[in-house]
Design a protein around this motif. Structure first.
Motif, PDB file in Angstrom:
ATOM      1  N   HIS A 116      15.681 -28.342 -13.913  1.00  0.00           N
ATOM      2  CA  HIS A 116      16.356 -28.237 -12.619  1.00  0.00           C
ATOM      3  C   HIS A 116      17.830 -28.559 -12.815  1.00  0.00           C
ATOM      4  O   HIS A 116      18.181 -29.624 -13.325  1.00  0.00           O
ATOM      5  CB  HIS A 116      15.728 -29.211 -11.613  1.00  0.00           C
ATOM      6  CG  HIS A 116      16.252 -29.085 -10.226  1.00  0.00           C
ATOM      7  ND1 HIS A 116      16.023 -30.028  -9.242  1.00  0.00           N
ATOM      8  CD2 HIS A 116      17.009 -28.116  -9.631  1.00  0.00           C
ATOM      9  CE1 HIS A 116      16.589 -29.646  -8.115  1.00  0.00           C
ATOM     10  NE2 HIS A 116      17.206 -28.497  -8.334  1.00  0.00           N
ATOM     11  N   TYR A 140      23.789 -25.353   1.189  1.00  0.00           N
ATOM     12  CA  TYR A 140      23.132 -25.214  -0.096  1.00  0.00           C
ATOM     13  C   TYR A 140      22.711 -23.770  -0.324  1.00  0.00           C
ATOM     14  O   TYR A 140      22.590 -22.970   0.612  1.00  0.00           O
ATOM     15  CB  TYR A 140      21.887 -26.113  -0.158  1.00  0.00           C
ATOM     16  CG  TYR A 140      20.679 -25.528   0.550  1.00  0.00           C
ATOM     17  CD1 TYR A 140      19.743 -24.747  -0.136  1.00  0.00           C
ATOM     18  CD2 TYR A 140      20.493 -25.700   1.921  1.00  0.00           C
ATOM     19  CE1 TYR A 140      18.656 -24.178   0.511  1.00  0.00           C
ATOM     20  CE2 TYR A 140      19.412 -25.137   2.583  1.00  0.00           C
ATOM     21  CZ  TYR A 140      18.498 -24.375   1.871  1.00  0.00           C
ATOM     22  OH  TYR A 140      17.433 -23.798   2.514  1.00  0.00           O
ATOM     23  N   SER A 142      19.603 -22.123  -3.169  1.00  0.00           N
ATOM     24  CA  SER A 142      18.619 -22.520  -4.174  1.00  0.00           C
ATOM     25  C   SER A 142      17.929 -21.287  -4.734  1.00  0.00           C
ATOM     26  O   SER A 142      17.768 -20.275  -4.039  1.00  0.00           O
ATOM     27  CB  SER A 142      17.586 -23.469  -3.545  1.00  0.00           C
ATOM     28  OG  SER A 142      16.496 -23.686  -4.422  1.00  0.00           O
ATOM     29  N   ASP A 150      15.297 -23.161   0.524  1.00  0.00           N
ATOM     30  CA  ASP A 150      14.462 -24.137  -0.168  1.00  0.00           C
ATOM     31  C   ASP A 150      13.930 -25.118   0.866  1.00  0.00           C
ATOM     32  O   ASP A 150      14.718 -25.734   1.598  1.00  0.00           O
ATOM     33  CB  ASP A 150      15.287 -24.876  -1.230  1.00  0.00           C
ATOM     34  CG  ASP A 150      14.438 -25.764  -2.123  1.00  0.00           C
ATOM     35  OD1 ASP A 150      13.444 -26.329  -1.649  1.00  0.00           O
ATOM     36  OD2 ASP A 150      14.791 -25.919  -3.309  1.00  0.00           O
ATOM     37  N   CYS A 153      15.382 -28.713   0.703  1.00  0.00           N
ATOM     38  CA  CYS A 153      16.730 -28.844   1.271  1.00  0.00           C
ATOM     39  C   CYS A 153      16.704 -28.762   2.789  1.00  0.00           C
ATOM     40  O   CYS A 153      17.460 -29.473   3.477  1.00  0.00           O
ATOM     41  CB  CYS A 153      17.640 -27.759   0.699  1.00  0.00           C
ATOM     42  SG  CYS A 153      17.897 -27.868  -1.089  1.00  0.00           S
ATOM     43  N   ARG A 160      21.396 -23.601   4.870  1.00  0.00           N
ATOM     44  CA  ARG A 160      21.540 -22.584   3.827  1.00  0.00           C
ATOM     45  C   ARG A 160      22.854 -21.847   4.018  1.00  0.00           C
ATOM     46  O   ARG A 160      23.243 -21.517   5.140  1.00  0.00           O
ATOM     47  CB  ARG A 160      20.376 -21.586   3.889  1.00  0.00           C
ATOM     48  CG  ARG A 160      20.406 -20.562   2.751  1.00  0.00           C
ATOM     49  CD  ARG A 160      19.241 -19.595   2.841  1.00  0.00           C
ATOM     50  NE  ARG A 160      19.367 -18.724   3.992  1.00  0.00           N
ATOM     51  CZ  ARG A 160      20.101 -17.605   4.005  1.00  0.00           C
ATOM     52  NH1 ARG A 160      20.768 -17.238   2.928  1.00  0.00           N
ATOM     53  NH2 ARG A 160      20.155 -16.865   5.086  1.00  0.00           N
ATOM     54  N   THR A 221      19.923 -25.622  -7.803  1.00  0.00           N
ATOM     55  CA  THR A 221      20.286 -25.929  -6.423  1.00  0.00           C
ATOM     56  C   THR A 221      21.772 -26.227  -6.373  1.00  0.00           C
ATOM     57  O   THR A 221      22.253 -27.102  -7.100  1.00  0.00           O
ATOM     58  CB  THR A 221      19.513 -27.151  -5.899  1.00  0.00           C
ATOM     59  OG1 THR A 221      18.111 -26.948  -6.068  1.00  0.00           O
ATOM     60  CG2 THR A 221      19.819 -27.386  -4.425  1.00  0.00           C
TER      61      THR A 221
END
Length: 256
Positions: A116, A140, A142, A150, A153, A160, A221
């Motif tokens: 990750h 974010y 991912s 995600d 998140c 997002r 991420t």
């Protein structure tokens, strides 16, 4: 990209998570990484050498009084006893070589057994299309979802990045470069061309790191926040705290 151990020891094999900054406005990603390294008492275990990164040298990045402990462009840290390793990048990538650097870093991460990769970066608040003062200021993308979403998140209350559009020509072009596919001359795009709003995000270093790590089969991420040039200390605290939340580490350990 070559790794040089500080004391001749190999990296710990159980460090499956890697945190890296992506250079951008205000250097918030680098500041957040410095905060994590200092607060988590991470140990420097070695250095990375890559021809895409400009050389630099500094004196003792963390001590209150300089003691002659040199700081170099790419440093590798490990946090014991957790499964976390951190890369700090102190100098920029040579113009035109960002994708090459991202490929090299992704290859290093995969070879080192990382599963990750967490990328910390900032976004220019002047490019933000909508003003939203509600909820979290963390955005974010991912590799967990095709559209960059995600569930982990989302549960943290992050948003997002809507500007991540995998079907957009620049995101597709970046993905093709990350996969190592040849690009026909008539299909090529120059990242030095004048950019429109939708071109801004895939032109940033975090996008290259995201695409190249994803192409290597790693989970990646990107944790992002908007900011402006100035005193970005508060932004670095926000980004560092977000990283700790994602990693399940105690955010009360973050102190100056």
């Amino acid at each position: 990209m070559a790794f040089a151990p500080q004391h001749g020891d190999d990296l710990r094999s159980n460090c499956s998570t890697l945190v890296v900054p992506a250079l951008s406005i205000g250097n918030v990603g680098q500041l957040a990484v410095d905060l994590l390294i200092s607060s988590l008492r991470a140990e420097r275990v070695g250095y990375l050498d890559d021809p895409s990164v400009l050389p630099c040298v500094g004196n003792d990045a963390y001590g209150p009084v300089p003691e002659g402990v040199l700081a170099l462009p790419l440093e590798v840290y490990e946090v014991s006893p957790s499964d976390l390793s951190i890369i700090q990048q102190r100098s920029p990538v040579i113009k035109g070589m960002m994708v090459e650097f991202a490929r090299n870093l992704a290859s290093y991460a995969a070879t080192a057994g990382k599963q990750h990769v967490v990328v910390l970066s900032s976004l220019d608040s002047g490019k933000k299309q909508k003003c939203d003062d509600s909820g979290s200021h963390i955005y974010y993308i991912s590799s967990a979802g095709q559209d960059g979403s995600d569930d982990v998140c989302e549960k943290l209350g992050w948003k997002r990045l809507q500007e991540y559009i995998p079907d957009h020509k620049r995101w597709q072009y970046l993905s093709s470069l990350a996969d190592g596919n040849p690009v026909l001359e008539e299909e090529s795009l120059s990242f030095d061309d004048e950019l429109v709003v939708n071109d801004y995000y895939p032109s940033l270093p975090f996008a290259a790191l995201f695409s190249c790590c994803k192409a290597k089969g790693l989970k990646v991420t990107c944790i992002l926040c908007y900011c402006a040039e100035g005193d970005n200390t508060p932004d670095s605290f926000v980004l560092a705290e977000a990283a700790l939340n994602l990693l399940g580490l105690d955010k009360d350990n973050v102190v100056i």
